[in-house]
Scaffold this motif. Structure first.
Motif, PDB file in Angstrom:
ATOM      1  N   LEU A 130     120.132  52.445  58.810  1.00 17.88           N
ATOM      2  CA  LEU A 130     118.718  52.791  58.196  1.00 17.88           C
ATOM      3  C   LEU A 130     118.590  54.301  58.172  1.00 17.88           C
ATOM      4  O   LEU A 130     118.687  55.016  59.179  1.00 17.88           O
ATOM      5  N   CYS A 131     118.147  54.725  57.011  1.00 25.25           N
ATOM      6  CA  CYS A 131     117.712  56.357  56.836  1.00 25.25           C
ATOM      7  C   CYS A 131     116.609  56.490  56.301  1.00 25.25           C
ATOM      8  O   CYS A 131     115.999  57.503  56.204  1.00 25.25           O
ATOM      9  N   GLY A 132     115.758  55.305  56.234  1.00 26.58           N
ATOM     10  CA  GLY A 132     114.290  55.482  55.511  1.00 26.58           C
ATOM     11  C   GLY A 132     113.922  54.377  54.910  1.00 26.58           C
ATOM     12  O   GLY A 132     114.626  53.358  54.955  1.00 26.58           O
ATOM     13  N   ILE A 133     112.711  54.426  54.386  1.00 31.16           N
ATOM     14  CA  ILE A 133     112.002  53.167  53.506  1.00 31.16           C
ATOM     15  C   ILE A 133     111.238  53.915  52.317  1.00 31.16           C
ATOM     16  O   ILE A 133     110.835  54.910  52.355  1.00 31.16           O
ATOM     17  N   ILE A 134     111.772  53.207  51.005  1.00 27.55           N
ATOM     18  CA  ILE A 134     111.048  53.498  50.009  1.00 27.55           C
ATOM     19  C   ILE A 134     110.058  52.738  49.643  1.00 27.55           C
ATOM     20  O   ILE A 134     110.370  51.237  49.568  1.00 27.55           O
ATOM     21  N   THR A 135     109.006  53.036  49.049  1.00 31.82           N
ATOM     22  CA  THR A 135     107.816  52.309  48.852  1.00 31.82           C
ATOM     23  C   THR A 135     107.439  52.258  47.447  1.00 31.82           C
ATOM     24  O   THR A 135     107.611  53.285  46.634  1.00 31.82           O
ATOM     25  N   ASP A 136     107.150  51.106  46.807  1.00 36.89           N
ATOM     26  CA  ASP A 136     106.403  51.248  45.275  1.00 36.89           C
ATOM     27  C   ASP A 136     105.615  52.689  45.221  1.00 36.89           C
ATOM     28  O   ASP A 136     105.594  53.442  43.961  1.00 36.89           O
ATOM     29  N   ARG A 137     104.773  52.754  46.266  1.00 31.89           N
ATOM     30  CA  ARG A 137     103.708  54.216  46.024  1.00 31.89           C
ATOM     31  C   ARG A 137     104.807  55.331  46.100  1.00 31.89           C
ATOM     32  O   ARG A 137     104.215  56.283  45.509  1.00 31.89           O
ATOM     33  N   ASP A 138     105.526  55.361  47.115  1.00 30.59           N
ATOM     34  CA  ASP A 138     106.491  56.529  46.972  1.00 30.59           C
ATOM     35  C   ASP A 138     107.003  56.835  45.453  1.00 30.59           C
ATOM     36  O   ASP A 138     106.992  58.171  45.036  1.00 30.59           O
ATOM     37  N   ILE A 139     107.652  55.794  44.873  1.00 28.66           N
ATOM     38  CA  ILE A 139     107.991  56.103  43.389  1.00 28.66           C
ATOM     39  C   ILE A 139     107.064  56.508  42.661  1.00 28.66           C
ATOM     40  O   ILE A 139     107.288  57.442  41.979  1.00 28.66           O
ATOM     41  N   VAL A 140     105.908  55.936  42.545  1.00 31.49           N
ATOM     42  CA  VAL A 140     104.779  56.317  41.531  1.00 31.49           C
ATOM     43  C   VAL A 140     104.137  57.660  41.792  1.00 31.49           C
ATOM     44  O   VAL A 140     104.191  58.686  41.093  1.00 31.49           O
ATOM     45  N   VAL A 141     103.824  57.939  43.247  1.00 31.26           N
ATOM     46  CA  VAL A 141     103.344  59.144  43.534  1.00 31.26           C
ATOM     47  C   VAL A 141     104.169  60.352  43.687  1.00 31.26           C
ATOM     48  O   VAL A 141     103.914  61.432  43.457  1.00 31.26           O
ATOM     49  N   GLY A 142     105.331  59.941  44.486  1.00 31.68           N
ATOM     50  CA  GLY A 142     106.256  60.985  44.776  1.00 31.68           C
ATOM     51  C   GLY A 142     107.333  61.322  43.505  1.00 31.68           C
ATOM     52  O   GLY A 142     107.850  62.466  43.655  1.00 31.68           O
ATOM     53  N   CYS A 143     107.255  60.638  42.780  1.00 32.82           N
ATOM     54  CA  CYS A 143     108.226  60.719  41.903  1.00 32.82           C
ATOM     55  C   CYS A 143     107.807  61.013  40.324  1.00 32.82           C
ATOM     56  O   CYS A 143     107.565  61.831  39.629  1.00 32.82           O
ATOM     57  N   VAL A 144     107.139  59.785  40.041  1.00 35.22           N
ATOM     58  CA  VAL A 144     106.653  59.613  38.320  1.00 35.22           C
ATOM     59  C   VAL A 144     105.363  60.606  38.340  1.00 35.22           C
ATOM     60  O   VAL A 144     105.491  61.345  37.332  1.00 35.22           O
ATOM     61  N   GLU A 155     104.798  63.414  39.625  1.00 34.39           N
ATOM     62  CA  GLU A 155     105.198  64.589  39.836  1.00 34.39           C
ATOM     63  C   GLU A 155     106.055  65.192  38.708  1.00 34.39           C
ATOM     64  O   GLU A 155     106.539  66.269  38.575  1.00 34.39           O
ATOM     65  N   GLY A 156     106.373  64.192  37.802  1.00 35.89           N
ATOM     66  CA  GLY A 156     106.786  64.478  36.665  1.00 35.89           C
ATOM     67  C   GLY A 156     108.452  64.319  36.527  1.00 35.89           C
ATOM     68  O   GLY A 156     109.030  64.686  35.705  1.00 35.89           O
ATOM     69  N   HIS A 157     108.947  63.723  37.709  1.00 35.35           N
ATOM     70  CA  HIS A 157     110.360  63.531  37.918  1.00 35.35           C
ATOM     71  C   HIS A 157     110.603  62.277  37.132  1.00 35.35           C
ATOM     72  O   HIS A 157     110.070  61.322  37.123  1.00 35.35           O
ATOM     73  N   ASP A 158     112.055  62.181  36.835  1.00 37.34           N
ATOM     74  CA  ASP A 158     112.486  61.028  36.083  1.00 37.34           C
ATOM     75  C   ASP A 158     113.131  59.957  37.344  1.00 37.34           C
ATOM     76  O   ASP A 158     114.291  60.375  38.242  1.00 37.34           O
ATOM     77  N   PRO A 159     112.604  58.736  37.528  1.00 37.81           N
ATOM     78  CA  PRO A 159     113.136  58.012  38.367  1.00 37.81           C
ATOM     79  C   PRO A 159     114.520  57.404  38.223  1.00 37.81           C
ATOM     80  O   PRO A 159     115.093  56.877  39.110  1.00 37.81           O
ATOM     81  N   SER A 160     115.198  57.689  37.099  1.00 41.89           N
ATOM     82  CA  SER A 160     116.382  57.133  36.832  1.00 41.89           C
ATOM     83  C   SER A 160     117.526  58.320  37.306  1.00 41.89           C
ATOM     84  O   SER A 160     118.614  58.317  37.423  1.00 41.89           O
ATOM     85  N   ARG A 161     116.870  59.543  37.766  1.00 48.58           N
ATOM     86  CA  ARG A 161     117.780  60.730  38.157  1.00 48.58           C
ATOM     87  C   ARG A 161     117.392  60.774  39.705  1.00 48.58           C
ATOM     88  O   ARG A 161     118.221  61.663  40.259  1.00 48.58           O
ATOM     89  N   VAL A 162     116.324  60.537  40.106  1.00 47.42           N
ATOM     90  CA  VAL A 162     115.913  60.700  41.732  1.00 47.42           C
ATOM     91  C   VAL A 162     116.300  59.578  42.416  1.00 47.42           C
ATOM     92  O   VAL A 162     116.141  58.557  42.223  1.00 47.42           O
ATOM     93  N   THR A 163     117.099  59.846  43.522  1.00 52.78           N
ATOM     94  CA  THR A 163     117.730  58.899  44.454  1.00 52.78           C
ATOM     95  C   THR A 163     116.800  58.539  45.545  1.00 52.78           C
ATOM     96  O   THR A 163     115.889  59.221  45.821  1.00 52.78           O
ATOM     97  N   CYS A 164     116.840  57.198  46.093  1.00 50.71           N
ATOM     98  CA  CYS A 164     116.310  56.767  47.316  1.00 50.71           C
ATOM     99  C   CYS A 164     116.444  57.798  48.335  1.00 50.71           C
ATOM    100  O   CYS A 164     115.746  58.188  49.106  1.00 50.71           O
ATOM    101  N   GLY A 165     117.692  58.374  48.480  1.00 54.41           N
ATOM    102  CA  GLY A 165     117.873  59.510  49.705  1.00 54.41           C
ATOM    103  C   GLY A 165     117.005  60.740  49.572  1.00 54.41           C
ATOM    104  O   GLY A 165     116.931  61.099  50.276  1.00 54.41           O
ATOM    105  N   ASP A 166     116.883  61.071  48.354  1.00 58.30           N
ATOM    106  CA  ASP A 166     116.055  62.124  47.942  1.00 58.30           C
ATOM    107  C   ASP A 166     114.742  61.942  48.759  1.00 58.30           C
ATOM    108  O   ASP A 166     113.817  63.066  48.979  1.00 58.30           O
ATOM    109  N   MET A 167     114.343  60.849  48.340  1.00 61.87           N
ATOM    110  CA  MET A 167     112.842  60.565  48.682  1.00 61.87           C
ATOM    111  C   MET A 167     112.715  60.146  50.334  1.00 61.87           C
ATOM    112  O   MET A 167     111.728  60.083  50.861  1.00 61.87           O
ATOM    113  N   ALA A 168     113.868  59.818  50.938  1.00 62.94           N
ATOM    114  CA  ALA A 168     113.804  59.540  52.407  1.00 62.94           C
ATOM    115  C   ALA A 168     113.443  60.725  53.438  1.00 62.94           C
ATOM    116  O   ALA A 168     113.879  61.655  53.132  1.00 62.94           O
TER     117      ALA A 168
END
Length: 139
Positions: free
Chosen positions: A45-59, A61-74
Motif C-alpha cells: 500500500l502506497c496510497g489511496i486514490i479517490t474520485d474526488r482526487d481525480i476531479v479536483v487534483g487532476c482535471v 488543475e488542467g492536467h490530462d488524466p491519461s498522463r497522470v499516474t496514481c503514484g503521482d497523486m499518492a
C-alpha cells in the motif's frame, strides 16, 4: 469481538501506482466504488486514490488524466488496519486521521475496505455519531 474483517467490504482491488488516473476512474466505475488503494511494485500500500482526487487534483488543475499516474497523486502515509483489529481500533484510526475509507490488510495483502457505509451497517448509533462528529468536524 467484532473485527475489521467482520465489517469490511471484501473484494477490494488494488490499482498499481504506474496506472493512469483515467484507468483508475474506469476501475471505480466498474467496481462501483469511490476510491482504490494504490499498490507499489511490491504490492504494498502506497496510497489511496479517490474520485474526488481525480476531479479536483487532476482535471480541475488542467492536467490530462491519461498522463497522470496514481503514484503521482499518492500523498502522505497511507493508513490501514489488520483484518483482526477490533472495531475500536478501526474507529480510532479513522477518527484520529479524519479518513472515510480504510484498507484492511491480512498477511500483507489487501482483503477489503471499510467505508462509512460499512460502519453505518455495523455500529451503534452512538458510535456512528462519534465517528461523524470527529471525521467531519474539520471538513
Amino acid at each position: 469481538m467484532t473485527t475489521a474483517k467482520d465489517i469490511m467490504h471484501s473484494g477490494a482491488q488494488w490499482i498499481p501506482a504506474h496506472e493512469t488516473l483515467d484507468r483508475a476512474a474506469q476501475m471505480m466505475r466498474d467496481h462501483n466504488v469511490g476510491s482504490l488503494p494504490i499498490a507499489d511494485e511490491n504490492e504494498r500500500l502506497c496510497g489511496i486514490i479517490t474520485d474526488r482526487d481525480i476531479v479536483v487534483g487532476c482535471v480541475a488543475e488542467g492536467h490530462d488524466p491519461s498522463r497522470v499516474t496514481c503514484g503521482d497523486m499518492a500523498k502522505g502515509t497511507p493508513r490501514w488496519v489488520e483484518s483482526d483489529a477490533d472495531v475500536d481500533t478501526v474507529l480510532e484510526e479513522m477518527q484520529g486521521h479524519q479518513i472515510r475509507r480504510l484498507p484492511v490488510i491480512e498477511n500483507k495483502r489487501l482483503v477489503g475496505m471499510i467505508s462509512e457505509a460499512d460502519l453505518a451497517q455495523h455500529l451503534s448509533d452512538e458510535q456512528i455519531k462519534a465517528f461523524v462528529s470527529s471525521v467531519y468536524a474539520g471538513s
